[in-house]
Design an enzyme around this catalytic site. Structure first.
Site, PDB file in Angstrom:
ATOM      1  N   TYR A 266       0.846  -1.207   0.000  1.00 32.31           N
ATOM      2  CA  TYR A 266       0.000   0.000   0.000  1.00 32.31           C
ATOM      3  C   TYR A 266       0.881   1.257   0.000  1.00 32.31           C
ATOM      4  O   TYR A 266       1.095   1.890   1.049  1.00 32.31           O
ATOM      5  CB  TYR A 266      -0.894   0.022   1.246  1.00 32.31           C
TER       6      TYR A 266
ATOM      7  N   GLU B  50      -0.278  -6.839   9.022  1.00 28.96           N
ATOM      8  CA  GLU B  50      -1.596  -6.260   8.759  1.00 28.96           C
ATOM      9  C   GLU B  50      -2.684  -7.047   9.505  1.00 28.96           C
ATOM     10  O   GLU B  50      -3.569  -6.475  10.108  1.00 28.96           O
ATOM     11  CB  GLU B  50      -1.807  -6.330   7.239  1.00 28.96           C
TER      12      GLU B  50
ATOM     13  N   ASP C 271     -12.955  -4.815   3.493  1.00 31.89           N
ATOM     14  CA  ASP C 271     -13.243  -5.062   2.082  1.00 31.89           C
ATOM     15  C   ASP C 271     -13.893  -6.403   1.728  1.00 31.89           C
ATOM     16  O   ASP C 271     -14.889  -6.453   1.043  1.00 31.89           O
ATOM     17  CB  ASP C 271     -11.940  -4.994   1.277  1.00 31.89           C
TER      18      ASP C 271
ATOM     19  N   ASP D 208      -6.462   4.729   7.522  1.00 35.81           N
ATOM     20  CA  ASP D 208      -5.129   4.380   8.031  1.00 35.81           C
ATOM     21  C   ASP D 208      -4.477   5.622   8.620  1.00 35.81           C
ATOM     22  O   ASP D 208      -3.879   5.594   9.698  1.00 35.81           O
ATOM     23  CB  ASP D 208      -4.233   3.840   6.913  1.00 35.81           C
TER      24      ASP D 208
ATOM     25  N   ARG E 111      -5.667 -12.997   0.038  1.00 39.11           N
ATOM     26  CA  ARG E 111      -6.223 -11.823  -0.656  1.00 39.11           C
ATOM     27  C   ARG E 111      -7.562 -12.199  -1.308  1.00 39.11           C
ATOM     28  O   ARG E 111      -7.886 -13.375  -1.442  1.00 39.11           O
ATOM     29  CB  ARG E 111      -5.231 -11.341  -1.735  1.00 39.11           C
TER      30      ARG E 111
ATOM     31  N   TRP F  43      -3.770   6.236   2.741  1.00 40.21           N
ATOM     32  CA  TRP F  43      -5.168   5.772   2.878  1.00 40.21           C
ATOM     33  C   TRP F  43      -5.853   6.579   3.975  1.00 40.21           C
ATOM     34  O   TRP F  43      -5.222   6.904   5.000  1.00 40.21           O
ATOM     35  CB  TRP F  43      -5.193   4.287   3.257  1.00 40.21           C
ATOM     36  N   SER F  44      -7.126   6.854   3.768  1.00 41.46           N
ATOM     37  CA  SER F  44      -7.857   7.761   4.650  1.00 41.46           C
ATOM     38  C   SER F  44      -7.910   7.291   6.110  1.00 41.46           C
ATOM     39  O   SER F  44      -7.443   7.985   7.008  1.00 41.46           O
ATOM     40  CB  SER F  44      -9.263   7.961   4.093  1.00 41.46           C
TER      41      SER F  44
ATOM     42  N   TYR G 189      -8.567 -12.496   3.806  1.00 41.39           N
ATOM     43  CA  TYR G 189      -8.742 -11.085   4.011  1.00 41.39           C
ATOM     44  C   TYR G 189     -10.108 -10.724   4.605  1.00 41.39           C
ATOM     45  O   TYR G 189     -11.135 -10.886   3.951  1.00 41.39           O
ATOM     46  CB  TYR G 189      -8.607 -10.521   2.599  1.00 41.39           C
TER      47      TYR G 189
END
Ligand code: 2M8
Length: 459
Positions: free
Chosen positions: A36, A420, A178, A43, A212, A40-41, A374
């Protein structure tokens, strides 16, 4: 039997600071080193919360940078693109926002969707840290306030035209969770049209594809982007057209209530007009009511998302998003108590066989659970941090502190590497290593525990 030598608080602290420093590109932080490479907003909001403990000015800068890419309609885009990074898909060309919507930020380029609004909470934390110092940041906080207000107004109006108190999302990526089973049913109804050819980049960074989303899921994600483009990323057009995926997101809504609470406290401290405070209070109360009346399911003791395209049907799944009432300040006590019992009970953190009793993203006995995939089972330290924070806000200090200590124990394993997410039964680190928001919540947790103090972020 081989014993693992866990990191000390000091070593964990140094490791977390280095992860943040290495992802720091000067005024903003990439979400992770390779997977990434942009801003990111949400984050950034969590990163700012961690940074507020060591460098409140730099923490505020993180958000000032993010909000410099705010759209004229108030939305804060979910990605602000780093012009030097080309190894992420979909990049700015695919989103093509500035060409399609006059409100979009031109430079820097951004995506056209949003993420949960954690930002006001972060600014409130920065305000408090700064207050213990010399209130030096107040002029900058005052300058940021109207942007925060415009962001919340966008959410309260454009994303809740029905005034239900519940925020609509147009893409699973907007939820931040997500690939969660939350979206399986509504996404199964989305029929994919012609998607221009593309090459995924995520699976070149995460070699084990099972961690993923699948190719079929990715095609749908990209198809929704095409549909958003067709509607010029305009809320009115999205609502009028046969846009296929609109959900009232219970978790996003709960975060909105929390953020409104922070915004009210901030507004009071920096002497914003009474009318502004009244407006934000109305948003907050409407959300609390919306979650209780429309989302709370007393059979399962979970708050459910609602499918707007199918008559506001509740989507019955068992994921951490269902614990949303804990996040809402002033939520009815009985609902909070039932949600806390759920969080600590056998479905979530109390599930038999977990490597650590932490909050997992999906309950193991539910359809759609996959321990390595994920948002379908693994635990996210950053989500654990949010619930830790809110458990304490609701007066559940022991449960909150336990969650913090168990997460820290997991993150102290030398192979954890600020991943993560983590496999629930083995604590295997998954996804990206050196993820910035994981390091940020470690900094906050260690600070809250009084474990380590006094290191400078940057010399
Ligand atoms: C993940 O999402 C991005 C798309 O936005 C991706 O998979 O490429 C999610 O976990 C999201 O919540 C997070 O903000 C982002 C960066 O950490 O990664």
């Amino acid at each position: 039997m081989q014993t693992i030598k866990h990191l000390t608080d000091e070593q964990l602290w140094i490791g977390a600071m280095n992860v943040l420093r290495n992802n720091d590109l000067g005024g903003w932080t990439k979400a992770s080193p390779a997977l990434y490479p942009h801003q990111w907003s949400w984050d950034s909001a969590f990163i700012a919360i961690g940074l507020s403990r060591v460098d409140p000015s730099r923490a505020l800068k993180e958000l000032e940078t993010l909000f410099s890419a705010q759209w004229a309609d108030g939305r804060v885009p979910h990605i602000v693109f780093n012009p030097k990074a080309h190894d992420y898909f979909p990049g700015p060309d695919r989103w093509d926002c500035a060409a399609l919507n006059p409100d979009a930020s031109k430079t820097p380029a951004t995506s056209g969707i949003i993420q949960p609004p954690v930002h006001a909470l972060a600014v409130w934390k920065i305000f408090l840290e700064d207050h213990f110092a010399k209130d030096e940041l107040v002029p900058r906080i005052k300058a940021l306030f109207p942007k925060l207000l415009a962001w919340h107004r966008y959410l309260a109006t454009q994303r809740d035209p029905e005034k239900l108190g519940l925020i609509s999302i147009y893409h699973p990526w907007e939820s931040g969770t997500d690939n969660s089973p939350r979206w399986d049913l509504p996404m199964s109804k989305v029929k994919v049209g012609k998607v221009p050819p593309y090459t995924r980049r995520d699976t070149t960074h995460v070699k084990d594809a099972s961690q993923r989303p699948t190719q079929q899921e990715y095609d749908k994600y990209l198809w929704l982007v095409e549909c958003l483009k067709k509607a010029h990323y305009k809320d009115e057009e999205i609502l009028q057209q046969k846009y296929p995926f609109i959900i009232k997101d219970t978790f996003m809504s709960a975060i909105f209530a929390l953020a409104n609470d922070s915004l009210i406290k901030l507004a009071e401290r920096i002497d914003e007009p009474k009318e502004t405070i009244a407006e934000i209070t109305q948003w907050k109360e409407r959300t609390t009511q919306g979650i209780v009346e429309k989302c709370w399911d007393s059979t399962t003791n979970l708050a459910l998302d609602l499918d707007v395209k199918h008559g506001l049907t509740p989507i019955s799944v068992s994921t951490c998003a269902g614990l949303a009432p804990i996040v809402v300040p002033g939520m009815q006590r009985a609902i909070v108590e039932q949600s806390v019992a759920k969080l600590t009970g056998p479905d979530f953190a109390g599930h038999a066989g977990l490597a650590y009793p932490v909050l997992i993203s999906t309950t193991p006995d539910s359809p759609g659970f996959k321990p390595r995939a994920y948002w379908r089972g693994p635990s996210w330290p950053v989500v654990n941090w949010l619930f830790y924070e809110c458990l304490r806000m609701q007066g559940f200090n022991k449960e909150g502190t336990d969650l913090r200590q168990y997460n820290l124990a997991m993150l102290r394993r030398p192979d954890s590497r600020f991943a993560e997410y983590f496999e629930p039964f083995t604590a295997e680190p998954l996804g990206s290593l050196d993820q910035a928001w994981t390091a940020a919540v470690v900094i906050d947790w260690l600070s809250a525990a009084g474990a380590v103090k006094g290191t400078k972020y940057m010399e």
